[in-house]
Design an enzyme around this catalytic site. Structure first.
Site, PDB file in Angstrom:
ATOM      1  CB  CYS A  11      22.954  32.501 -50.184  1.00 29.50           C
ATOM      2  SG  CYS A  11      23.926  31.237 -51.016  1.00 29.50           S
ATOM      3  N   GLY A  12      20.601  31.074 -52.275  1.00 32.84           N
ATOM      4  CA  GLY A  12      19.905  29.837 -52.590  1.00 32.84           C
ATOM      5  C   GLY A  12      20.640  28.602 -52.095  1.00 32.84           C
TER       6      GLY A  12
END
Length: 116
Positions: A11-12
């Site tokens: 997840c960024g």
């Protein structure tokens, strides 16, 4: 200061939050990949209470089975959502960060600044 992040490396937003924590001086950081080591139901309940949000607000809908499980319906209770999260950690919105100053669901990642 101690800090724990419930992190998903794919997840960024979670990676950006982790970077902020790593770049902050004097933080004793614990990284928990919650998909591999999910928090208990009791821990989730405590995290959401301390963050001032409901389990519904901490529910990850995108990319999770939340809708299929009926957890996005108006009739889904907090208890049902917590039980489902404890069983299926992909239902937990990320990243959650806990420090001595509180807990935040860090979406966007800059919310972590409120507790460090």
């Amino acid at each position: 200061m101690k800090a724990t992040i419930w992190h998903n490396p794919k997840c960024g937003t979670s990676r950006k939050t982790l970077a902020i924590l790593e770049e902050t001086a004097d933080i004793d950081l614990t990284v928990v990949e919650y998909l591999k080591e999910p928090p208990s139901r009791a821990k989730l309940e405590q995290l959401y209470r301390d963050a001032g949000i409901t389990p519904q607000e901490g529910l990850r809908v995108r990319g999770s089975p939340a809708e299929d499980l009926g957890l996005t319906d108006d009739g889904a209770t907090a208890a049902q959502i917590l039980d489902a999260m404890a069983t299926e950690p992909s239902l937990i919105e990320r990243p959650l960060v806990e420090t001595d100053k509180g807990v935040r669901l860090c979406r966007p990642q800059d919310r972590v600044q409120e507790i460090i």
